[in-house]
Scaffold this motif. Structure first.
Motif, mmCIF file in Angstrom:
data_model
loop_
_atom_site.group_PDB
_atom_site.id
_atom_site.type_symbol
_atom_site.label_atom_id
_atom_site.label_comp_id
_atom_site.label_asym_id
_atom_site.label_seq_id
_atom_site.Cartn_x
_atom_site.Cartn_y
_atom_site.Cartn_z
ATOM 1 N N THR A 609 0.603 -1.319 -0.221
ATOM 2 C CA THR A 609 -0.076 0.196 -0.082
ATOM 3 C C THR A 609 0.582 1.321 -0.065
ATOM 4 N N LEU A 610 2.234 1.180 0.390
ATOM 5 C CA LEU A 610 3.115 2.542 0.502
ATOM 6 C C LEU A 610 3.215 2.830 -0.845
ATOM 7 N N ASP A 611 3.184 4.297 -1.115
ATOM 8 C CA ASP A 611 3.583 4.532 -2.374
ATOM 9 C C ASP A 611 5.135 4.959 -2.348
ATOM 10 N N THR A 612 5.556 5.291 -3.648
ATOM 11 C CA THR A 612 7.136 5.406 -3.792
ATOM 12 C C THR A 612 7.792 6.499 -2.774
ATOM 13 N N ALA A 613 7.070 7.725 -2.734
ATOM 14 C CA ALA A 613 7.514 8.728 -1.934
ATOM 15 C C ALA A 613 7.339 8.534 -0.480
ATOM 16 N N GLU A 614 6.634 7.654 0.021
ATOM 17 C CA GLU A 614 6.447 7.441 1.464
ATOM 18 C C GLU A 614 7.665 6.097 1.566
ATOM 19 N N ARG A 615 7.842 5.158 0.603
ATOM 20 C CA ARG A 615 8.738 4.283 0.847
ATOM 21 C C ARG A 615 10.120 4.923 1.053
ATOM 22 N N THR A 616 10.464 5.509 0.127
ATOM 23 C CA THR A 616 11.586 6.478 0.005
ATOM 24 C C THR A 616 11.873 7.143 1.449
ATOM 25 N N ARG A 617 11.046 7.797 2.000
ATOM 26 C CA ARG A 617 11.282 8.758 3.203
ATOM 27 C C ARG A 617 11.268 7.751 4.463
ATOM 28 N N LEU A 618 10.739 6.518 4.432
ATOM 29 C CA LEU A 618 10.670 5.754 5.479
ATOM 30 C C LEU A 618 12.241 5.048 5.504
ATOM 31 N N ALA A 619 12.516 4.581 4.313
ATOM 32 C CA ALA A 619 14.065 3.848 4.062
ATOM 33 C C ALA A 619 15.071 4.853 4.533
ATOM 34 N N ALA A 620 14.989 6.128 4.098
ATOM 35 C CA ALA A 620 15.916 7.031 4.338
ATOM 36 C C ALA A 620 15.886 7.394 5.768
ATOM 37 N N ALA A 621 14.660 7.549 6.437
ATOM 38 C CA ALA A 621 14.694 7.850 7.751
ATOM 39 C C ALA A 621 15.501 6.528 8.693
ATOM 40 N N ALA A 622 15.037 5.564 8.323
ATOM 41 C CA ALA A 622 15.621 4.316 9.094
ATOM 42 C C ALA A 622 17.023 4.138 8.812
ATOM 43 N N ARG A 623 17.698 4.466 7.719
ATOM 44 C CA ARG A 623 19.145 4.560 7.396
ATOM 45 C C ARG A 623 19.695 5.455 8.197
ATOM 46 N N GLY A 624 19.239 6.672 8.218
ATOM 47 C CA GLY A 624 19.785 7.839 9.250
ATOM 48 C C GLY A 624 19.775 7.282 10.623
ATOM 49 N N LEU A 625 18.956 6.648 10.956
ATOM 50 C CA LEU A 625 18.733 6.082 12.414
ATOM 51 C C LEU A 625 19.750 5.044 12.619
ATOM 52 N N ASP A 626 19.811 4.109 11.672
ATOM 53 C CA ASP A 626 20.918 3.028 11.748
ATOM 54 C C ASP A 626 22.296 3.537 11.886
ATOM 55 N N ARG A 627 22.550 4.608 10.904
ATOM 56 C CA ARG A 627 23.864 5.079 10.866
ATOM 57 C C ARG A 627 24.448 5.400 12.194
ATOM 58 N N ARG A 628 23.474 6.068 13.035
ATOM 59 C CA ARG A 628 24.072 6.441 14.344
ATOM 60 C C ARG A 628 23.820 5.376 15.336
ATOM 61 N N ALA A 629 22.770 4.662 15.394
ATOM 62 C CA ALA A 629 22.635 3.464 16.248
ATOM 63 C C ALA A 629 23.205 2.097 16.257
ATOM 64 N N LYS A 630 23.722 1.972 15.011
ATOM 65 C CA LYS A 630 24.524 0.977 14.670
ATOM 66 C C LYS A 630 26.033 1.045 14.193
ATOM 67 N N VAL A 631 26.277 2.182 14.006
ATOM 68 C CA VAL A 631 27.759 2.274 13.533
ATOM 69 C C VAL A 631 28.402 3.266 14.439
ATOM 70 N N MET A 632 28.026 4.394 14.695
ATOM 71 C CA MET A 632 28.536 5.657 15.259
ATOM 72 C C MET A 632 28.378 5.344 16.845
ATOM 73 N N LEU A 633 27.377 5.302 17.295
ATOM 74 C CA LEU A 633 27.069 5.082 18.788
ATOM 75 C C LEU A 633 27.830 3.982 19.606
ATOM 76 N N PRO A 634 27.741 2.556 18.542
ATOM 77 C CA PRO A 634 28.328 1.399 19.215
ATOM 78 C C PRO A 634 29.863 1.693 19.273
ATOM 79 N N THR A 635 30.475 2.542 18.157
ATOM 80 C CA THR A 635 31.997 2.838 18.544
ATOM 81 C C THR A 635 32.310 3.646 19.699
ATOM 82 N N TRP A 636 31.525 4.600 19.942
ATOM 83 C CA TRP A 636 31.689 5.487 20.937
ATOM 84 C C TRP A 636 31.588 4.769 22.284
ATOM 85 N N ILE A 637 30.609 3.908 22.405
ATOM 86 C CA ILE A 637 30.364 3.174 23.566
ATOM 87 C C ILE A 637 31.541 2.189 24.017
ATOM 88 N N SER A 638 32.091 1.658 22.731
ATOM 89 C CA SER A 638 33.190 0.606 22.909
ATOM 90 C C SER A 638 34.401 1.147 23.474
#
Length: 943
Positions: A609-638
Motif C-alpha cells: 500500500t505504500l507509495d514510492t515517496a513514502e517508501r523512500t522517506r521511511l527507508a531514508a529515515a531508518a538508514r539515518g537512524l541506523d547510521r547512528r544507532a548501529k555504527v557511530m554510537l556502538p563505536t563510541w560506547i566501545s
C-alpha cells in the motif's frame, strides 16, 4: 573596450560623471584611486581605508582589498560598490578570477597589466556589466527589477545603478508589492521517477576498444601519445569480468605527469558503461580534479544535453543548497533573521545553476566570502532532511542528482563519499538514503596517493564536543532562537503516527520521547565555555571537562592551543565519567534502534500500500537512524567502556584539544587504525568487480628498489595487499624531459630557523624568477612571518604576492589569482601543494621552506613504529616532495626550478625527483643566479 555600449557611464542613474564612485585598488603598502574622469591619485593608507569605510568607492573583493590595506573588514554600506557582486548578479552561475584582471578577462575586455590599468579596468567592467543588465528582457527583466528593489531596501549599493540600467524606478508598482522576489523555487524544474536500471552486464573491454575510444576523444588533430594509449589499454583490465567473489580486478597504474591519464581511463570506462548499461564511479581527493574531469567529459559528450544525462558529479549532501533551508531563510528576512542581499544572490543563482552545488560547483567560490558567512546554513545539514514530506522534494537538487547518477554512465565522486557509502553498506544491510542501493561495481580512484589519508578519516572514530553536540541537535532540533535545525520529532512524528497498530505505534512514540530525553544529557548551548571553566552540565560535558584537564596535565608546557596526550594511564575521575556517558549513549542507541525497527516494519508490513515517496522517506529515515544507532554510537560506547584497557589490536587511542575558530576549544577522544587500508579493502574494494587506482606518485621508488621492485609502498597505501588476488601493476613514464626542463637546488647557507634569512631567500628567489613562484611551508606561523617581511617590497616593484591564511580569500580564489597573473606569487601549505594545476609560465619556481617531515604526533609515532620507523618517514617525505615537484611541469614547453631551503636535506630523499633531474647543493647566491639564468634562457623576458 569592445564597443560603444561599453563606453557608457558606469552609473546610469548618476547626474554626472562626478557622482560615479572612484575605483580603489590596493597592493601591500600601496593604493591607487581612479576617478570616473580617469584621474589617477595615490591616497595615503589612512585615506584609502577611510574611502573603503565611507565611500563612495568601487572595488573588486572588498574584504581582500581591506586586508591589503591592513584594514578591518568593511561593513556593507550604500557607498561600497563591489564589482564582483555586480558580476555575480548579472552573470549568475558564472565565475571569474576575483580581481580587476579576472573581471576584464571574463568580460572580453583588455586585460590590465599595471595597478593603474586595474583601476581603469574596474570602471570598464562595471560599464560592460550594466550594459549587459540593460539588455535583460521579458519576464526576467521584471523579476530582476523586483529582486533588486528588495536588495536595495537592505542597503545594497548596486540597486540604484541596476534599476537605472533597467529603466526601473526604486518603488515597486502596486501590483508587485505583495510578491516576494526571493521565492524562486516554483520556477525550478521537477524530477520524475524512472524504472530501475538493474544490475550491469559483465562484458569485458578489449585493449583495442580502449585505444579506439581514446583516439576519438583526443581527436585527429591532437599529438599522438603512444604512452597514453598503452595506459588506456592497461586501464581496460580493471573492467574485465570478476572471476571470484571478493577478488576484484585491481590495476595499480602510476602515470607520470603529462601522460593524459584522465582521458586514458575515461576511454575504457565509457566503453564498459555503454556495453554493460552500468555506471563507472570515478573518485578524486580534491574538488579541483573533479572540476578538471568534468571539463574533460565535454570531449566524451560534446552535446550538453547528452552530457547531463550520461555524466554526473556526485558529492555529499552537505555540498548542495537545501531549498527548504532557503525558504526558511527567506521567511526570516522580514524580521532581520537573514540577509536579503545574500538571499538575492542565491535567488539569481538558483534559476541558473546546473546542479545546486554550493561548494566547488558553479557558485563563485569568492561570493560566500563577500557575504560574510551569510550562505552558511543554506546547505543540507547532516540528517535533517525530511525527504518526501518536504514541499520542495520534487525540485530538490540532491534528489535530482542522486537519480541522475542511477542512470549515468560516469559518476564523478570523491574518496570520502565513496568510502562512507561503502562502509555503511557493509554494516547496514539496507538501501541507500533514497531507498535504492547504488551499484558501485567498477571504480576508478584518481589521486590514488591520497587513499590512505581518506581511509584514515573514513574508518576512524572521534567522540568530541562538536560531534556529541551535533548528535543532540540531530535528535532534539533547535533549542534556542540563535540556532536552527529540525529534530527527530519534526522528521518522524507523522511516520510514527501512521503505524496502524496501537501497541507498535505507542512503543515507537515512547522510544521517540525517550531518545529526546536522553539527548538532553549531551552538550547543549554554551558547552565550550562550561568545560573550559570547569563547570560542566551533564555526563557528556563532565567527561569532556575531564579530558581537557587530562590533556592540560599531560601536554608539554607552551604547546599552544592545540594539544594532545596519550589516554592511558587515566587521570582521576575519567573512568567514572566515561562509564556514565556510555550508559546514556547505550540507552539512546537502543531507542534509535527501536525507531528504526518501527519504520522498517512499516516498509515490510505495508509493502502493498505504500507509495514510492513514502517508501523512500521511511527507508531514508531508518538508514539515518541506523547510521547512528548501529555504527557511530556502538563505536563510541566501545571506546568509553574500554577506556581503562588497551585499545583493540591495530588501533591507537588518544585525547586532543583543538581550536574552534578564534576563541573556543573542542575536546576529543580519538581512535584511529594503524592501517586503515584493511577496512578499505574489505568494504570498498572487495565488493567491487574491478578498480583502477592511479596517480603520478603512486609508489616510492627508493623503497620499492630496496624490495626488488615489488611495489611495496603502493600496495600498502592502496589496500591491494589485503586482497586475495595480486593487483596488476603498470608504470608509465612522463613524456617530459626533466633533465632539460627542470633544475633542483638545495640551498646550503640559509638557516631555516632564522625567519629573516628565510624571508630574504624567498624574496631573492622570487625576484630572480620575476614572480611565478609557489612558496610552500610546513607551518602557518612561518608562512605569515615571511609574507609580512617581503610582501610590501615585492608588490611595490610590481610582483604581487598572495598568501593562504593571510589574504581574505579561500584557497580556490587565491589559486585563481595565481593562475591568472603571470608574475604573481603564492605562499601556501598542504592544500596548495596538492591541489594546484597551473600550466605555463604562471608557475615557474617552487620553493619549500624546509624538508616536509611528518609532524611527530601520537598517531604518526605509532604508525612509524608499525610501518618501519625511518623508512616510513622517508617514504612520506619523498611522496610529498614528488607531489610538490609535480606542480612545476604540467604541459610541453613548461620550464621550472625547485628549491629546498634546507641544508640538512638527506641525499636519500632526492629519489623523489625524476632520475634525470639535475640536483645541486649550492649557496643562496648561486641558487638565485642559476634560477635567473635557467629561466631567462627559456623565457627571455625575466630580469
Amino acid at each position: 573596450m569592445a564597443d560603444s555600449e561599453q563606453q557608457a557611464d558606469p552609473r546610469p542613474t548618476a547626474a554626472s560623471a562626478a557622482e560615479a564612485p572612484a575605483a580603489l585598488v590596493a597592493a601591500a603598502g600601496r593604493a591607487l584611486v581612479c576617478t570616473a574622469e580617469g584621474e589617477i591619485v595615490a591616497p595615503s593608507p589612512s585615506a584609502a581605508r577611510n574611502l573603503l569605510t565611507a565611500g563612495p568607492v568601487l572595488v573588486a573583493h572588498a574584504p581582500f582589498t581591506a586586508r591589503r590595506l591592513d584594514a578591518a573588514r568593511p561593513a556593507r554600506h550604500p557607498g561600497l560598490f563591489d564589482a564582483l557582486e555586480l558580476f555575480a548578479f548579472v552573470r549568475p552561475a558564472a565565475t571569474c578570477a576575483p580581481t580587476p584582471s579576472g573581471l576584464a578577462r571574463a568580460l572580453g575586455l583588455e586585460v590590465p597589466e599595471t595597478l593603474e590599468d586595474q583601476a581603469l579596468a574596474l570602471h570598464m567592467a562595471v560599464q560592460a556589466l550594466l550594459a549587459e543588465a540593460a539588455r535583460t528582457s521579458g519576464e526576467e527583466r521584471a523579476h530582476v527589477a523586483r529582486l533588486v528593489r528588495q536588495m536595495g531596501k537592505a542597503g545594497w549599493a548596486w540597486a540604484g545603478p541596476l534599476l537605472g540600467a533597467l529603466d526601473e524606478g526604486a518603488e515597486a508598482p502596486p501590483a508587485e508589492r505583495a510578491r516576494n522576489a526571493f521565492a524562486v523555487w516554483e520556477a525550478l524544474p521537477r524530477w520524475e521517477d524512472e524504472a530501475g536500471r538493474g544490475a550491469p552486464g559483465t562484458a569485458a573491454v578489449s585493449g583495442q576498444e580502449a585505444r579506439d575510444r581514446l583516439a576519438r576523444l583526443v581527436g585527429r588533430a591532437a599529438e599522438v601519445r603512444p604512452t597514453q594509449a598503452a595506459y588506456a589499454e592497461t586501464a581496460a583490465k580493471a573492467f574485465a569480468p570478476r572471476a571470484m567473489e571478493g577478488a576484484p580486478n585491481v590495476v595499480l597504474a602510476e602515470a607520470g605527469t603529462g601522460i593524459g591519464k584522465t582521458l586514458g581511463y575515461l576511454a575504457p570506462a565509457s566503453v564498459w558503461a555503454e556495453k554493460n548499461d552500468g555506471a563507472v564511479w570515478v573518485s578524486t581527493y580534491t574538488k579541483a580534479l573533479q572540476r578538471q574531469i568534468d571539463r574533460e567529459l565535454d570531449r566524451l559528450y560534446p552535446d550538453p544535453r547528452e552530457k547531463r544525462a550520461r555524466a554526473v558529479v556526485r558529492k555529499g549532501r552537505e555540498n548542495y543548497l537545501c531549498l527548504l533551508n532557503y525558504q526558511e531563510a527567506v521567511g526570516r528576512a522580514a524580521t532581520g533573521g537573514s540577509d536579503p542581499v545574500a538571499l538575492g544572490f542565491v535567488a539569481r543563482w538558483l534559476v541558473a545553476t546546473r546542479d545546486g552545488d554550493v561548494i566547488g560547483g558553479d557558485l563563485p567560490g569568492w561570493l560566500p566570502d563577500l557575504m560574510g558567512g551569510a550562505f552558511s546554513g543554506l546547505t543540507d545539514r547532516r540528517g535533517e532532511c525530511i525527504y518526501s514530506a518536504c514541499e520542495h522534494y520534487r525540485r530538490c537538487f540532491i534528489e535530482r542528482t542522486v537519480r541522475r547518477a542511477r542512470g549515468a554512465d560516469i559518476v564523478v565522486a570523491n574518496h570520502a563519499l565513496v568510502m562512507a557509502q561503502a562502509a555503511l553498506d557493509a554494516l547496514i544491510d539496507a538501501p541507500d538514503e533514497d531507498g535504492v542501493s547504488e551499484a558501485r561495481t567498477r571504480l576508478v580512484f584518481d589521486e590514488g596517493h591520497h587513499l590512505f589519508e581518506a581511509a584514515d578519516s573514513a574508518f576512524s572514530a572521534c567522540l568530541s564536543g562538536l560531534e556529541t553536540a551535533e548528535l543532540r541537535r540531530w535528535v532534539r532540533g533547535a533549542e534556542s532562537r540563535r540556532r536552527r535545525g529540525r529534530g527527530l520529532e519534526t522528521r518522524l512524528a507523522d511516520l510514527i503516527a501512521a503505524i496502524p497498530e496501537d501497541r507498535p505505534r505507542e512503543k515507537a512514540e515512547g522510544a521517540l520521547r525517550a531518545a529526546r530525553a536522553r539527548a538532553a544529557d549531551l552538550p547543549g548551548e554554551g558547552w565550550t565555555s562550561r568545560i573550559r571553566e570547569g563547570t560542566p552540565a551533564g555526563p557528556a560535558e563532565t567527561l569532556l571537562a575531564g579530558l581537557m584537564a587530562h590533556v592540560r596535565a599531560r601536554s608539554p608546557e607552551g604547546a599552544g592551543l592545540a594539544q594532545e596526550a596519550e589516554l592511558r594511564p587515566l587521570t582521576d575521575g575519567l573512568s567514572e565519567a566515561a562509564d556514565a556517558l556510555a550508559t546514556v549513549l547505550d540507552d539512546l542507541a537502543g531507542n534509535l534502534r527501536a525507531l528504526s525497527g518501527a519504520l522498517r516494519a512499516r516498509l515490510t508490513n505495508e509493502a502493498e500500500t505504500l507509495d514510492t515517496a513514502e517508501r523512500t522517506r521511511l527507508a531514508a529515515a531508518a538508514r539515518g537512524l541506523d547510521r547512528r544507532a548501529k555504527v557511530m554510537l556502538p563505536t563510541w560506547i566501545s571506546m568509553l567502556r574500554g577506556i581503562d584497557a588497551d585499545p583493540p589490536e591495530g588501533a591507537v587511542d588518544w585525547v586532543s584539544v583543538d581550536p574552534i575558530g578564534a576563541r573556543a576549544l573542542d575536546v576529543a577522544l580519538r581512535r584511529h587504525l594503524l592501517d586503515p587500508m584493511a577496512p578499505f579493502a574489505v568494504s570498498v574494494l572487495a565488493p567491487a568487480h574491478g578498480a583502477l587506482i592511479t596517480s603520478a606518485t603512486l609508489r616510492d621508488r627508493e623503497l620499492d628498489a630496496a624490495q626488488d621492485g615489488n611495489w611495496v609502498s603502493a600496495e600498502a597505501r592502496t589496500g591491494a595487499r589485503h586482497l586475495p588476488l595480486p593487483a596488476i601493476r603498470a608504470s608509465f613514464t612522463s613524456p617530459f624531459d626533466y633533465g632539460a626542463e627542470t633544475r633542483v637546488f638545495i640551498v646550503t647557507d640559509v638557516r631555516r630557523d632564522e625567519p629573516a634569512e628565510v624571508a630574504a631567500a624567498y624574496e631573492a628567489l622570487i625576484r630572480a624568477a620575476g614572480g611565478g613562484t609557489l612558496g610552500l611551508f610546513t607551518a602557518i606561523r612561518r608562512l605569515k612571518a615571511v609574507h609580512e617581511r617581503i610582501a610590501p617590497k615585492l608588490e611595490g616593484d610590481g610582483l604581487p604576492l598572495y598568501a593562504q591564511h593571510v589574504d581574505a580569500m579561500d584557497v580556490g580564489g587565491l589559486v585563481d589569482l595565481f593562475r591568472e597573473e603571470e608574475d604573481a606569487s603564492l605562499l601556501g601549505t598542504d592544500a596548495v601543494r596538492d591541489g594546484v594545476d597551473v600550466p605555463g609560465r604562471a608557475l615557474r619556481l617552487a620553493v619549500f621552506d624546509r624538508v616536509p617531515w611528518p609532524r611527530p604526533d601520537i598517531l604518526h609515532k605509532a604508525r612509524r613504529a608499525h610501518f618501519g620507523r625511518r623508512t616510513y618517514d622517508d617514504m612520506l617525505v619523498r611522496l610529498r616532495l614528488a607531489q610538490a615537484f609535480g606542480r612545476l611541469i604540467r604541459r610541453q614547453g613548461d620550464r621550472g626550478v625547485f628549491v629546498l631551503l634546507d641544508a640538512m636535506t638527506p641525499s636519500r630523499l632526492l629519489t623523489a625527483f625524476p632520475p634525470e633531474t639535475p640536483v645541486a647543493r649550492v649557496g643562496l647566491a648561486e641558487a638565485v643566479g642559476e634560477t635567473r639564468a635557467f629561466l631567462h634562457r627559456h623565457a627571455g623576458d625575466l630580469p
